[in-house]
Write a protein that holds these residues in place. Structure first.
Motif, PDB file in Angstrom:
ATOM      1  N   TYR A   1       0.835  -1.063   0.114  1.00 21.66           N
ATOM      2  CA  TYR A   1       0.066  -0.005  -0.060  1.00 21.66           C
ATOM      3  C   TYR A   1       0.916   1.250   0.171  1.00 21.66           C
ATOM      4  CZ  TYR A   1      -3.396  -3.352   1.780  1.00 21.66           C
ATOM      5  OH  TYR A   1      -4.398  -4.522   1.926  1.00 21.66           O
TER       6      TYR A   1
ATOM      7  N   ARG B   1      -9.279  -3.291   0.990  1.00 24.18           N
ATOM      8  CA  ARG B   1      -7.951  -2.977   0.650  1.00 24.18           C
ATOM      9  C   ARG B   1      -7.578  -1.348   0.040  1.00 24.18           C
ATOM     10  NH1 ARG B   1      -4.732  -7.190   1.659  1.00 24.18           N
ATOM     11  NH2 ARG B   1      -5.879  -9.507   1.361  1.00 24.18           N
TER      12      ARG B   1
ATOM     13  N   ARG C   1      -1.784  -5.100  -5.295  1.00 25.03           N
ATOM     14  CA  ARG C   1      -3.349  -4.610  -5.602  1.00 25.03           C
ATOM     15  C   ARG C   1      -3.674  -4.704  -6.994  1.00 25.03           C
ATOM     16  NH1 ARG C   1      -4.672   0.392  -1.707  1.00 25.03           N
ATOM     17  NH2 ARG C   1      -2.432   0.796  -2.460  1.00 25.03           N
TER      18      ARG C   1
END
Length: 334
Positions: free
Chosen positions: A35, A217, A236
């Motif tokens: 992230y 997410r 992702r």
């Protein structure tokens, strides 16, 4: 500490705040950022700010790093170990240098080895909540849980849990030693635990449910407007929720969630967290920034009415196709 509400997690005696802090993104994983880029100083400040606000329930795993995430938490909580509730996980096979030695290992010997390593990395003599990260297909769950139960008897682990498992596995494990919690991805955009009646099983057995990735997410934050907004090295990019036509269908659903959030003068993320809590579960949204941990904990003090919950679930009804939570689903719901 604040007046953040405390709740029973399961029926074995563990008391936690209504919201935990997912720490995965605070360190790299396998040499890659999670992230986005992390900063140790900001991450530790986030843990400390969470604590000031009553958020002392931290979630990590030996996989994260590997090992570096547990070591970061050790540094952050130094001198205050007894005031934190630490959950960590094991199961992905690593040697002591962090090199992979096979996909998933729930064997008796590895359970003991992994636990000793986590105790060392966390610089503690006990783990509050110890999860099997993923089911080892090659080891009976009974063997794994027997080894975890021995850790409880030795005082090295207080409570045990499983992650991403199905009802049959939960029942077999619970027959060996009472489970305190099961952890699975759960959000407005991911409700398989409802569709597969896993939550019903947990309720029947008195086992708590911990919802990881309650913000989808990061999807529910609304900061990602196009798949290209995701950095090239961000995992992702490979998740179905964030790919192609499915991504834009999800954006349309998210726009309705945003509309409701604006009406309530909160962020979409806060609304999503409040929904999980209203459902009776403990969310562990991950962040590595002080600003977001403050927002997330503020959401824990929101109260949604039954009508609010129904409205949200009407936007994304149970069974809505939003994209699988992993590109390869073979290791979940087992």
């Amino acid at each position: 500490m604040s007046n953040l509400k405390q709740v029973k997690l399961g029926s074995q005696g563990l008391i936690v705040p209504t919201i935990g802090l997912g720490c995965m993104g605070m360190t790299e994983m396998m040499g890659k950022p999670v992230y986005g880029k992390s900063d140790e100083k900001e991450a530790i400040s986030t843990i400390h700010r969470s604590f000031e606000l009553g958020g002392n329930f931290l979630d990590t795993a030996d996989l994260y790093g590997p090992f570096r995430n547990e070591q970061l938490i050790s540094k952050a909580i130094e001198g205050k170990r007894g005031q934190y509730i630490i959950a960590t996980k094991f199961g992905f096979g690593f040697d002591d240098n962090g090199q992979s030695i096979g996909r998933i290992n729930g064997s008796r010997n590895y359970v003991k080895k992994a636990a000793e390593r986590s105790l060392k990395n966390l610089n503690t003599d006990y783990i509050d909540l110890y999860y099997l990260h993923r089911l080892d297909r090659n080891t009976p769950i009974e063997e794994t849980v027997e080894a975890m139960a021995e850790l409880v008897k030795e005082g090295k682990v207080r409570y045990i849990g499983l992650s991403e498992v199905g009802s049959e596995t939960i029942r077999r494990a619970h027959n060996i030693h009472p489970l305190t919690a099961v952890q699975t991805e759960y959000s407005l955009f991911e409700r398989q635990v409802e569709e597969l009646s896993i939550l019903e099983t947990l309720k029947e057995l008195g086992i708590g449910f911990v919802a990881y990735s309650p913000l989808g997410r990061g999807f529910i934050s609304g900061e990602i407007q196009h798949p290209e907004d995701i950095p090239a090295d961000d995992f992702r990019r490979y998740l179905p929720r964030f790919q192609g036509e499915q991504f834009y269908k999800n954006i349309e659903l998210l726009d309705e969630v945003k509309r409701m959030a604006r009406e309530k003068q909160v962020t979409p993320s806060q609304l999503a967290i409040a929904w999980v809590i209203a459902k009776g579960h403990v969310p562990i949204p991950g962040t590595k920034r002080v600003k977001y941990v403050e927002q997330n904990i503020a959401a824990a003090n929101m109260e949604l009415s039954a009508e609010d919950v129904a409205r949200l679930e009407a936007i994304i009804p149970l069974g809505t196709e939003t994209g699988d939570r992993y590109a390869d689903m073979k290791d979940v719901n087992l």
